[in-house]
Design an enzyme around this catalytic site. Sequence first.
Site, short mmCIF file in Angstrom:
data_model
loop_
_atom_site.label_atom_id
_atom_site.label_comp_id
_atom_site.label_asym_id
_atom_site.label_seq_id
_atom_site.Cartn_x
_atom_site.Cartn_y
_atom_site.Cartn_z
N GLU A 1 0.81 -1.22 0.00
CA GLU A 1 0.00 0.00 0.00
C GLU A 1 0.84 1.26 0.00
O GLU A 1 0.42 2.30 -0.50
CB GLU A 1 -0.95 0.00 1.21
CG GLU A 1 -2.00 1.09 1.14
CD GLU A 1 -3.21 0.80 2.02
OE1 GLU A 1 -3.81 1.77 2.50
OE2 GLU A 1 -3.57 -0.38 2.21
N TYR B 1 -0.85 -3.86 13.98
CA TYR B 1 -1.73 -3.09 13.09
C TYR B 1 -2.67 -2.17 13.87
O TYR B 1 -3.39 -2.62 14.75
CB TYR B 1 -2.53 -4.07 12.23
CG TYR B 1 -3.38 -3.43 11.17
CD1 TYR B 1 -2.81 -2.84 10.05
CD2 TYR B 1 -4.77 -3.44 11.27
CE1 TYR B 1 -3.59 -2.27 9.06
CE2 TYR B 1 -5.57 -2.88 10.28
CZ TYR B 1 -4.97 -2.29 9.18
OH TYR B 1 -5.74 -1.72 8.20
N ASP C 1 -2.88 -3.01 3.11
CA ASP C 1 -3.37 -3.17 4.48
C ASP C 1 -4.47 -4.21 4.54
O ASP C 1 -5.36 -4.24 3.67
CB ASP C 1 -3.90 -1.84 5.02
CG ASP C 1 -2.77 -0.93 5.48
OD1 ASP C 1 -1.60 -1.35 5.40
OD2 ASP C 1 -3.06 0.20 5.91
#
Length: 731
Positions: free
Chosen positions: A9, A309, A105
């Site tokens: 990403e 995350y 992601d």
Amino acid sequence: MSKTVVLAEKPSVGREIARVLKCTKSGNGYIEGPKYIVTWALGHLVTLADPEVYDDKYKSWRLEDLPMLPKPLKLVTIKQSGKQFNAVKEQLNRKDVDEIVIATDAGREGELVARWIIEKARVKKPMKRLWISSQTDKAILDGFRNLKPSAQYENLYRAAQCRAEADWVVGLNVTRALTCKYNAQLTAGRVQSATLAMIVSREEEIRTFVPKDYFVINAKAKGFNLQYRDKNNNSNIFEVDKVNKVLSAVRGKEANIVEVTESYKKQYSPALYDLTELQRDANRIYGYSAKQTLSIMQRLYENYKVLTYPRTDSRYLSTDIVATLPDRLRAIAVGSYSAVANEILKGKITGHKGFVDNSKVSDHHAIIPTEEKGKLALLSSEERHIYDLVVKRFLAVMLPPYEYLQTTIKADINGETFVAKGNVIKAKGWKKVYDKEATLAEDEDDKDSQTLPVVKKGDKLNVMSIDSEKHKTKPPARFNEGTLLSAMEKPQKYVSLDKVHAKTLGETGGIGTVATRADIIEKLFNMFYIEKNGKDIIPTSKGKQVIDLVPSELKSPLLTAEWELELERISKGQKDSRGFIEAMRKYAAELVDDVKGSSDKFKHDNLTGKKCPDCGKYMLEVKGKQGRMLVCQDRECGHRENLARITNARCPECKKKLELRGQGEGKIYVCPGSNCNFREKASQFEKRFDSKSDKLNKREVAKIMNKLNQEKEDPMDSPFADLMNMFKDKK
């Protein structure tokens, strides 16, 4: 030899994956190795086309051209990232590439980023999915050993696409309708309007609140205090006659101890952090905005690799993480954390239901430290604050409960009941990881706690004094960013809904997502719908008026809850995406008709006497997060000027942040403090830092520039999250 393209990403993530996969040959927007070619997006490279792409008539904003319902919606490359899109497209279409690994992601928006790029590049090659929760070498290698079939995420992509298209169809139509109807820069959307409505409603509650006097009666005995309680155990008395009656009955009388109860109590650690809870605590303790906390978390996840995350709505771990806990504890066993971490490592680590529960984990588990030892000395103070919150919470959930003995003394004074409470700590348990304690909200049981003498039932005590205290009831508190996040997460607690709809909101996790709430709050500030007074958020006149103008359904959090419920079903393959989009198109047309038929008016009540240098119309004075500015009232013009900008320079007298006012040579630093009169020309003030602290300043500048460069690689805002861009495009 055939190769695999890995699509990340962002550049920073792409470079890390390339390093782990032993790719060393750098090219234009990619890094190549013997087996893999790693390339990357810059957040969204592809987006839904603007209205004017479908028809030239949409270049002008006219009410009669609405609703805009092109079918199908087209994808276009975002202009400023076209170069990188072409670089990615070139790698995807290489003849020696026979497979694609999506490594964006691991979530709904990440899926959309990759799939739109692949679709726009017209590539049809086998695809797999890398789905990981941390960016450590081990997590990346494990992820590549366990790649998932991309078909497993097809429904997630459909849900993401539906959300994007619905926001385009509804958001752009209502925004254009409001803007054209009232000739003012007005936006509306299902999340921002529902959020703003809660802020406006709270302000109205405060405005109409009528305070009431009430009294509490305190009795002072030797060494401790008792408080009056009525038959319902309430301490607040609203009738003056009753206060006088109690006082006359008890004054000069002794207290008889009628009951002494002792009970052992256990308090378990709060659950691990999800993003919203972390943003709340960071705002409450350090004053960080939701956007700021997410940006810091992103750096700790991607650049330093010390936390997992960030965009998660889970506060629990799945059972497969339990085996990694010792490694994570060893990674954080440094400095002030080492004693507690090593204590936990010496014992048996069990993944009890307090923090391990598969049924409470969605796409990602809670935010916890990774197995990688970080160089904490490299962290800025902001980064250290967020890291500290996460690590302490991680340690706390693995420690025993906080145990204390609660003693309650009930006394009778001439027929009236008085109570005293006290706590004695028996085991600090998880609270040992915290200092005394800005980082924890005050416990309810500790609030009235005091040290109590040893007494028993039947004892008589001399009462030294009995007095009443007068208080006033308070209106509900204004939202700050922390409490607003709570309201967005659980709006059913803040708006009146029936049980069925409240249950729906509870199941769908409120309005917005953990990934978008910070952007929504920022947008409300940027549109000048809300402003800050200290930490408090208050609606502006513009914000209050727009809530009156917006169609009523858009103001209810229920709409978003229903959307999210539908999108969740689509992501699980339980609902057809085409039906959802058709319903949204019909709904957008209804909303436009609602605005067209309205007889409401919009009035600028922040007009100044200064004319816009570009179009000659009078300008508006607005207050943004960084200070005050003048904005042209004409939406077609868009001219802006700074009036006063809040700086990081501190007042030499009272240490408040200084405002920089004026333009050019006339710029001055002014202290906004009500009791401070400091003012100094900017040229004179800045001379102070040109000599002695020159080296220090250069170091600081280098540090700031380094952080800015890191932040440049943060994901671009979703093109549907900020409809303000539409105003820029029209000029």
